[in-house]
Every structure is written in C-alpha cells, then in structure tokens.
Design a protein around this motif. Structure first.
Motif, PDB file in Angstrom:
ATOM      1  N   ILE A  53       0.867  -1.311  -0.006  1.00 49.53           N
ATOM      2  CA  ILE A  53      -0.116   0.138   0.145  1.00 49.53           C
ATOM      3  C   ILE A  53       0.778   1.302  -0.131  1.00 49.53           C
ATOM      4  CG2 ILE A  53      -1.636   1.316   1.258  1.00 49.53           C
ATOM      5  CD1 ILE A  53      -2.576  -1.431   2.420  1.00 49.53           C
ATOM      6  N   HIS A  54       1.960   1.311   0.837  1.00 47.91           N
ATOM      7  CA  HIS A  54       2.659   2.522   0.904  1.00 47.91           C
ATOM      8  C   HIS A  54       3.171   2.689  -0.391  1.00 47.91           C
ATOM      9  CE1 HIS A  54       5.785   5.324   2.510  1.00 47.91           C
ATOM     10  NE2 HIS A  54       4.968   5.459   3.198  1.00 47.91           N
ATOM     11  N   GLN A  55       3.786   1.426  -0.946  1.00 46.98           N
ATOM     12  CA  GLN A  55       4.823   1.574  -2.096  1.00 46.98           C
ATOM     13  C   GLN A  55       4.010   2.184  -3.266  1.00 46.98           C
ATOM     14  OE1 GLN A  55       6.561  -2.133  -2.250  1.00 46.98           O
ATOM     15  NE2 GLN A  55       8.332  -1.430  -0.918  1.00 46.98           N
ATOM     16  N   ASP A  56       2.705   1.871  -3.486  1.00 48.57           N
ATOM     17  CA  ASP A  56       2.143   2.023  -4.813  1.00 48.57           C
ATOM     18  C   ASP A  56       1.168   3.099  -4.551  1.00 48.57           C
ATOM     19  OD1 ASP A  56      -0.669   1.100  -3.692  1.00 48.57           O
ATOM     20  OD2 ASP A  56      -0.017  -1.121  -4.582  1.00 48.57           O
ATOM     21  N   SER A  57       0.868   3.536  -3.266  1.00 45.04           N
ATOM     22  CA  SER A  57      -0.346   4.665  -3.179  1.00 45.04           C
ATOM     23  C   SER A  57       0.397   5.980  -2.315  1.00 45.04           C
ATOM     24  CB  SER A  57      -1.350   3.904  -2.319  1.00 45.04           C
ATOM     25  OG  SER A  57      -2.113   3.119  -3.039  1.00 45.04           O
ATOM     26  N   ILE A  58       1.266   5.783  -1.803  1.00 45.09           N
ATOM     27  CA  ILE A  58       1.988   6.881  -0.837  1.00 45.09           C
ATOM     28  C   ILE A  58       3.178   7.270  -1.193  1.00 45.09           C
ATOM     29  CG2 ILE A  58       2.739   7.681   1.265  1.00 45.09           C
ATOM     30  CD1 ILE A  58      -0.255   7.065   1.105  1.00 45.09           C
ATOM     31  N   ALA A  59       4.186   6.432  -1.597  1.00 41.97           N
ATOM     32  CA  ALA A  59       5.599   6.873  -2.218  1.00 41.97           C
ATOM     33  C   ALA A  59       5.695   7.434  -3.357  1.00 41.97           C
ATOM     34  CB  ALA A  59       6.573   5.476  -2.147  1.00 41.97           C
ATOM     35  N   PRO A  60       4.769   7.214  -4.321  1.00 38.27           N
ATOM     36  CA  PRO A  60       4.899   7.964  -5.666  1.00 38.27           C
ATOM     37  C   PRO A  60       4.390   9.408  -5.286  1.00 38.27           C
ATOM     38  CG  PRO A  60       3.694   5.903  -6.052  1.00 38.27           C
ATOM     39  CD  PRO A  60       3.980   5.956  -4.502  1.00 38.27           C
ATOM     40  N   VAL A  61       3.459   9.829  -4.232  1.00 36.91           N
ATOM     41  CA  VAL A  61       3.186  10.840  -4.043  1.00 36.91           C
ATOM     42  C   VAL A  61       4.220  11.682  -3.296  1.00 36.91           C
ATOM     43  CG1 VAL A  61       1.093  12.596  -3.015  1.00 36.91           C
ATOM     44  CG2 VAL A  61       0.698  10.278  -4.042  1.00 36.91           C
ATOM     45  N   ASP A  62       4.938  10.995  -2.558  1.00 39.79           N
ATOM     46  CA  ASP A  62       5.787  11.607  -1.822  1.00 39.79           C
ATOM     47  C   ASP A  62       7.019  12.055  -2.860  1.00 39.79           C
ATOM     48  OD1 ASP A  62       7.457  12.615   0.358  1.00 39.79           O
ATOM     49  OD2 ASP A  62       8.148  10.579   1.083  1.00 39.79           O
ATOM     50  N   ARG A  63       7.484  10.923  -3.661  1.00 39.56           N
ATOM     51  CA  ARG A  63       8.503  11.447  -4.748  1.00 39.56           C
ATOM     52  C   ARG A  63       8.142  12.727  -5.737  1.00 39.56           C
ATOM     53  NH1 ARG A  63       8.667   5.704  -5.052  1.00 39.56           N
ATOM     54  NH2 ARG A  63       7.359   5.718  -7.036  1.00 39.56           N
ATOM     55  N   SER A  64       6.784  12.843  -5.675  1.00 37.92           N
ATOM     56  CA  SER A  64       6.383  13.970  -6.745  1.00 37.92           C
ATOM     57  C   SER A  64       6.403  15.311  -5.838  1.00 37.92           C
ATOM     58  CB  SER A  64       4.909  13.669  -7.068  1.00 37.92           C
ATOM     59  OG  SER A  64       4.087  13.938  -6.159  1.00 37.92           O
ATOM     60  N   GLY A  65       6.771  15.276  -4.646  1.00 38.35           N
ATOM     61  CA  GLY A  65       6.754  16.495  -3.879  1.00 38.35           C
ATOM     62  C   GLY A  65       5.236  17.011  -3.327  1.00 38.35           C
ATOM     63  N   GLN A  66       4.314  16.084  -3.706  1.00 44.83           N
ATOM     64  CA  GLN A  66       2.941  16.554  -3.034  1.00 44.83           C
ATOM     65  C   GLN A  66       2.403  16.158  -1.774  1.00 44.83           C
ATOM     66  OE1 GLN A  66       1.941  14.953  -7.551  1.00 44.83           O
ATOM     67  NE2 GLN A  66       0.092  16.028  -6.610  1.00 44.83           N
ATOM     68  N   LEU A  67       3.237  15.520  -1.058  1.00 48.09           N
ATOM     69  CA  LEU A  67       2.782  14.929   0.141  1.00 48.09           C
ATOM     70  C   LEU A  67       3.289  15.739   1.306  1.00 48.09           C
ATOM     71  CD1 LEU A  67       1.602  12.292   1.583  1.00 48.09           C
ATOM     72  CD2 LEU A  67       4.028  11.334   1.919  1.00 48.09           C
ATOM     73  N   VAL A  68       2.077  16.080   2.195  1.00 47.07           N
ATOM     74  CA  VAL A  68       2.310  16.764   3.467  1.00 47.07           C
ATOM     75  C   VAL A  68       2.003  16.001   4.691  1.00 47.07           C
ATOM     76  CG1 VAL A  68       1.572  18.743   4.658  1.00 47.07           C
ATOM     77  CG2 VAL A  68       1.876  19.073   2.138  1.00 47.07           C
ATOM     78  N   ARG A  69       2.969  15.619   5.572  1.00 49.01           N
ATOM     79  CA  ARG A  69       2.671  15.042   6.791  1.00 49.01           C
ATOM     80  C   ARG A  69       2.326  15.996   7.638  1.00 49.01           C
ATOM     81  NH1 ARG A  69       6.903  13.376   3.776  1.00 49.01           N
ATOM     82  NH2 ARG A  69       7.231  10.964   3.334  1.00 49.01           N
ATOM     83  N   TRP A  70       1.313  15.698   8.519  1.00 50.44           N
ATOM     84  CA  TRP A  70       0.853  16.647   9.716  1.00 50.44           C
ATOM     85  C   TRP A  70       0.568  15.766  10.983  1.00 50.44           C
ATOM     86  CZ3 TRP A  70      -3.892  15.821  11.972  1.00 50.44           C
ATOM     87  CH2 TRP A  70      -4.664  15.007  11.505  1.00 50.44           C
ATOM     88  N   GLU A  71       0.660  16.425  12.090  1.00 48.32           N
ATOM     89  CA  GLU A  71       0.444  15.714  13.412  1.00 48.32           C
ATOM     90  C   GLU A  71      -0.669  16.789  14.117  1.00 48.32           C
ATOM     91  OE1 GLU A  71       3.882  14.407  15.207  1.00 48.32           O
ATOM     92  OE2 GLU A  71       4.887  16.330  14.514  1.00 48.32           O
ATOM     93  N   GLY A  72      -1.046  16.251  15.306  1.00 48.05           N
ATOM     94  CA  GLY A  72      -2.049  16.855  16.183  1.00 48.05           C
ATOM     95  C   GLY A  72      -3.174  17.369  15.416  1.00 48.05           C
ATOM     96  N   THR A  73      -2.909  18.642  14.935  1.00 49.46           N
ATOM     97  CA  THR A  73      -4.180  19.299  14.070  1.00 49.46           C
ATOM     98  C   THR A  73      -3.610  20.200  12.869  1.00 49.46           C
ATOM     99  OG1 THR A  73      -4.087  21.504  15.374  1.00 49.46           O
ATOM    100  CG2 THR A  73      -5.589  19.753  16.117  1.00 49.46           C
ATOM    101  N   HIS A  74      -4.457  20.052  11.850  1.00 53.59           N
ATOM    102  CA  HIS A  74      -3.584  20.833  10.967  1.00 53.59           C
ATOM    103  C   HIS A  74      -5.095  21.569  10.100  1.00 53.59           C
ATOM    104  CE1 HIS A  74      -1.484  21.309   6.982  1.00 53.59           C
ATOM    105  NE2 HIS A  74      -2.665  21.040   6.352  1.00 53.59           N
ATOM    106  N   ARG A  75      -4.850  22.878   9.980  1.00 52.87           N
ATOM    107  CA  ARG A  75      -5.950  23.728   9.160  1.00 52.87           C
ATOM    108  C   ARG A  75      -5.780  23.947   8.137  1.00 52.87           C
ATOM    109  NH1 ARG A  75     -10.165  26.872  10.416  1.00 52.87           N
ATOM    110  NH2 ARG A  75     -10.007  26.397  12.389  1.00 52.87           N
TER     111      ARG A  75
END
Length: 317
Positions: free
Chosen positions: A188-210
C-alpha cells in the motif's frame, strides 16, 4: 443545512448521473459523494466483534436494508469519496481502493478493476481540478486512487493536489518503521504513498492541521496510529468526517465496540466516544466513510452515558 434528496441504497449500476450530483450545503461549504462500490460485506458479528447478536437483531427494523441484511447476517458497506468545495478549492476525503493493486491479503481489493473517475466526473470533478486530497488514515480502501498506473509506473492521480497524510500513519506503515503494517502495508505504501512523496505533493501532519477557514484535521488515533477526522464549520453548520471510527451505526449505540480492523481497539473506542460526545453537544453532522443509505447522521446523548441516533441526513437518503 440545505439538502437535496436522492436514493443512496442502490448498486453502482443503478445510479444515475443525477443521483451522483446531489449535494448538501454546510454554510458556504458544499459536500457531494462519489461512490466506488457498494454491497454486502462481512457478517455483523465479525465486523464489530463484541456487539452480540442482540445488537443487530434488536435494531433490524432500521439497520435493514442500508446497513445490514438480516437474512444473511451480512453488513452493507460503501466505498466512497466525499467531495468538499470550500474557500474556492476542491477537496477529496479519502480515495477508495484503486485499480490494479496487489492486495493478496484482501481478496475483494486484489487486482480490482472498477470505475471511480467516472463517478468523480459525475459530481463535476476532473483530476487536475483537485486541490487537496485528505487520507484520513493509511488503509487500502482510503488511499487507492491517490495514484494510477501510467506506462507501468504509479503516478499521482491528482497532479495539482496537495496530499495530506497523518505523520503517524506514514511512519507506521512506511519504511521508517520497517513497514509495520506487514506485507500488504508495504505494498500500500509503495504504490499509493511513495509515488506522491516522490512527486513532492505529500504533506505529513500531526496533532491538528488547518486547511482553510472552514476545514480542520484532528488526530483521533486507535483505528490506526494516525487515524484522523475532518471538522467542517461554516455559518451555523458543523460536520465531522470520522473516517473509520464508525464502520456501522451499531457503534453509535455501542461505542465501546471497535471494528475488527482497528489496530488498538481500546484507543479507537476512546477516540470514538470523544468524537461522538462533541458531535452530540455541538449538533455536528457525523459523516463516516462507509455508511450506505443517507450516509450521514446526527447523534444525541442517552441516559447512562450512551448515544442514540437523532436523525439521518436527508441529503443522500
């Protein structure tokens, strides 16, 4: 809250474009649903262990047919993406299963080929028009259409979107922890998350995020380490998109009962109770990921510390 009515208990084949374009307005925020799949799923006692047969049978008059089939004992679930138009942007809440995935531990999802971009287009959304993608948590049926296969490679389905993912889930299911989600979690991570990360589009958040003046993400762990909810507030209207804190409405009546998919059932129950308490006190519309029928509801407190269903939303009934 202004609503249009539609019949949401039909199969995908029976749905018309008119069905798919019904919407609800929460103040200045518009909400629509795009359905990838709907049908019978696991038996009730398996999906929500600990509930007991009486929890299902005693509520059969309203659980059927949208949420449970008394004759088979199977629950009825839907895979859907909630489309939110807020502050001039288009936001997707979860992205379903996706096509062509290696999911050997989940036969229903393994090598699945279905239509999702069609239902998304039916609610007026083209992939390039999506501004924000929210993954409430990192399970196969919530991140699948993050990407699509093009010329043998997984690429972001929504090329102009910012993808928001709870940092705790990215760590737990990703290489940083040795893929603690197991073999399928790695896939799941390799086909659905990692490609988005490589494209620079992934934002990781914690706690709250407006996200904007109307939308706020909030951690609600238990189902997964980073499981989250999305709060919507505009004008006098409020809603909370609860992801998989609720798989079935019986969990409103029995909030201590977590689903069989919860990583930490006790923590999930704590998060569920907290979210339901606030929803009851603030008259928030509760919008789970997998409810068929109306798809959303309001809850009330009951004597003894429990909860009841105040009403089902009219928008998708």
């Amino acid at each position: 809250m202004n609503t249009d009515r539609t019949n949401a208990d039909r199969t995908n084949a029976d749905r018309t474009d008119a069905d798919r374009t019904r919407s609800v307005m929460l103040g200045d925020v518009e909400v629509l649903r795009a359905v990838e799949w709907q049908g019978p799923f696991l038996p009730g006692h398996q999906l929500v262990p600990g509930g007991g047969a009486e929890l299902w049978e005693g509520n059969a008059d309203w659980l059927a047919p949208h949420h449970w089939q008394p004759e088979s004992g199977l629950t009825v679930l839907v895979l859907q993406t909630w489309v939110i138009r807020s502050a001039g942007r288009t936001v997707l809440v979860d992205t379903g299963v996706g096509n062509g995935r290696e999911r050997p531990e989940s036969p229903a999802f393994h090598h699945r080929q279905g239509d999702f971009l069609g239902p998304l287009a039916a609610v007026g959304v083209r992939p390039e028009e999506v501004d924000v993608v929210i993954n409430t948590h990192l399970h196969a049926d919530h991140v699948g259409w993050n990407t699509m296969e093009v010329d043998g490679e997984w690429v972001p389905t929504f090329p102009n979107a910012q993808y928001l993912l709870p940092a705790a889930d990215d760590f737990h299911f990703g290489p940083g922890s040795g893929y603690r989600g197991g073999p399928e979690g790695r896939l799941i991570h390799q086909d659905s998350i990692a490609p988005v990360d490589r494209s620079g589009q992934l934002v990781r958040w914690e706690g709250t995020h407006r996200i904007d003046e109307h939308l706020v993400l909030e951690s609600a762990p238990g189902h997964t380490p980073g499981s989250s909810v999305l709060r919507v507030e505009s004008g006098g209207d409020r809603a909370v998109f609860v992801g998989d804190l609720l798989h079935s409405p019986v969990q409103v009546l029995a909030p201590s009962c977590s689903s069989c998919f919860c990583a930490d059932p006790a923590q999930a129950a704590t998060s569920r109770r907290r979210i339901l308490e606030r929803a009851a006190d603030r008259h928030e519309l509760v919008v789970p990921s997998h409810f068929a029928g109306a798809g959303a509801l309001e809850v009330r407190r009951e004597p003894g510390g429990g909860f009841g269903i105040e009403r089902w939303a009219a928008a998708f009934a």
